[in-house]
Structures are given as structure tokens and as C-alpha cells.
Enzyme design. Sequence first.
Site, PDB file in Angstrom:
ATOM      1  N   LYS A   1     -13.941  28.004  50.445  1.00  0.00           N
ATOM      2  CA  LYS A   1     -13.861  28.353  52.015  1.00  0.00           C
ATOM      3  C   LYS A   1     -12.552  28.574  52.421  1.00  0.00           C
ATOM      4  O   LYS A   1     -12.295  29.466  53.461  1.00  0.00           O
ATOM      5  CB  LYS A   1     -14.476  27.136  52.920  1.00  0.00           C
ATOM      6  CG  LYS A   1     -15.920  27.058  52.431  1.00  0.00           C
ATOM      7  CD  LYS A   1     -16.426  25.960  53.419  1.00  0.00           C
ATOM      8  CE  LYS A   1     -18.096  25.929  53.090  1.00  0.00           C
ATOM      9  NZ  LYS A   1     -18.842  24.598  53.429  1.00  0.00           N
TER      10      LYS A   1
ATOM     11  N   ASP B   1      -8.326  35.822  41.800  1.00  0.00           N
ATOM     12  CA  ASP B   1      -8.041  34.636  40.750  1.00  0.00           C
ATOM     13  C   ASP B   1      -6.578  34.252  41.068  1.00  0.00           C
ATOM     14  O   ASP B   1      -5.605  35.136  40.923  1.00  0.00           O
ATOM     15  CB  ASP B   1      -8.337  34.979  39.368  1.00  0.00           C
ATOM     16  CG  ASP B   1      -8.435  33.622  38.542  1.00  0.00           C
ATOM     17  OD1 ASP B   1      -9.422  32.812  38.999  1.00  0.00           O
ATOM     18  OD2 ASP B   1      -7.805  33.574  37.640  1.00  0.00           O
ATOM     19  N   SER B   2      -6.170  33.236  41.284  1.00  0.00           N
ATOM     20  CA  SER B   2      -4.842  32.766  41.679  1.00  0.00           C
ATOM     21  C   SER B   2      -4.707  31.338  41.079  1.00  0.00           C
ATOM     22  O   SER B   2      -5.589  30.495  40.842  1.00  0.00           O
ATOM     23  CB  SER B   2      -4.834  32.851  43.264  1.00  0.00           C
ATOM     24  OG  SER B   2      -5.522  32.269  43.781  1.00  0.00           O
TER      25      SER B   2
ATOM     26  N   ASP C   1      -1.127  23.437  48.271  1.00  0.00           N
ATOM     27  CA  ASP C   1      -0.019  23.876  49.268  1.00  0.00           C
ATOM     28  C   ASP C   1       0.684  22.804  49.821  1.00  0.00           C
ATOM     29  O   ASP C   1       2.005  23.438  50.121  1.00  0.00           O
ATOM     30  CB  ASP C   1      -0.878  24.470  50.439  1.00  0.00           C
ATOM     31  CG  ASP C   1      -1.651  25.921  50.317  1.00  0.00           C
ATOM     32  OD1 ASP C   1      -1.286  26.432  49.108  1.00  0.00           O
ATOM     33  OD2 ASP C   1      -1.993  26.434  51.217  1.00  0.00           O
TER      34      ASP C   1
ATOM     35  N   LYS D   1       2.667  31.989  56.413  1.00  0.00           N
ATOM     36  CA  LYS D   1       2.245  32.113  54.960  1.00  0.00           C
ATOM     37  C   LYS D   1       1.447  33.392  54.516  1.00  0.00           C
ATOM     38  O   LYS D   1       1.918  34.034  53.196  1.00  0.00           O
ATOM     39  CB  LYS D   1       1.198  31.120  54.871  1.00  0.00           C
ATOM     40  CG  LYS D   1       0.567  30.819  53.250  1.00  0.00           C
ATOM     41  CD  LYS D   1      -0.438  29.802  53.016  1.00  0.00           C
ATOM     42  CE  LYS D   1      -0.859  29.880  51.742  1.00  0.00           C
ATOM     43  NZ  LYS D   1      -2.163  28.975  51.656  1.00  0.00           N
TER      44      LYS D   1
END
EC number: 3.6.1.66
Length: 196
Positions: free
Chosen positions: A13, A69-70, A150, A170
Site C-alpha cells: 500500500k 523492486d527496491s 524510512d 521525499k
Amino acid sequence: MDNVPLVIASGNKGKIGEFKKLLDDFPIDLLTQPVGFEIEETGSTFMENARIKAIAVSQATGNLSLADDSGLSVEALGGAPGIYSSRYASSDKQRIEKLLAELKPFSNRKAKFECALCIASGEKVLIEVSGFCEGLITFFPKGQNGFGYDPIFEVSGLGETYAEMDHEKKKHIGHRGNAFKLLIPKLKQLLGSMKK
């Protein structure tokens, strides 16, 4: 011309919300992948996994698909958690706790976030880009925004974690925002060619 359907190949999400904000101005209808659709990430790089996901979702839905993809790579941990960032532990809180515990013996806290984006149509890859953001791992979580790692990723030179930044900031300096800066001109070109 009607909006082009584009399926986001993710059930995350947080990612879906970021994608929607980043692609808000495009003539596309953002769709989410089918509920319960699972894709085995067998690649050895972020880009290989993005490609696997984009192709699988595009083939399953018959629409263009955008996959990301991170993850976070920490220098002192040999690049871990890397492609296993989301599978490093079972929750964001546990992932952060595990990473901080593993990093305790090290003074080198350098890290980078990487985001690989891939758009596919069927089995054909149409666009691939990667974005990065360099930083350090903090000693404890800071900030309330964002998701994942984060709260412990402090951007080099800024003295703030991703979780201390608002979405706009960001978006402009983060790894996903940097990847989207590369994706957007290519996506405009792709959508322009589809109108012809």
C-alpha cells in the site's frame, strides 16, 4: 483517447500510494494487481525482480504493468538486506530492529536505497530505469512518515530520515523519486506512441 490502463505490480500500500502521487498527471488509469496474486522473486538484482513482476502481472491482466523492486543496501553488511529488504523479517518494526542489531558492531553506517522500475506489455519489457539515494543508517528510528526502513535512513547531507520528510521532499530526493524522474520522459514517449 481514453486513459491507458496501467497495473501496479505490487500489493504494498505504501508503494501504491507513492506511485499514484508520482503518476497523477498522466492519462492513465492506475489499477492494482489481482488480490492474492503472488509472484516469486527469483532474480539476483532489483532490476531482475522488477522485470519478473512486471511481465507476470502484465501477462495475467492483459494490460501494461509497472513493477518496482527496491530496497536498502548497507555497506558494512555486504549489501544486505538488498533484494531481501522486504523479507528480512516479518514486519517493518522487526526489520528495523534486526538491521540495527546487526549493524551494532560497525562504525560504517553508509547505505543506499535503490529503486528499479520496469514497464512491460505481455512478455515484452518496454522501459527499465533505476534510481538511487545515498545515506546513513541512524542509531534509532526518527520520524513518523513513510514506511519500511524510512525511519532509520538518513539522506546524505540533509540530516533527516525519509520518515522526517513530507511526501514532496521525499519525492524530489528519494530513490523512487529519482527513478521516476528517469521513467517519466520514457513513459510520455510510450503513451505518445500508443496514441498513433
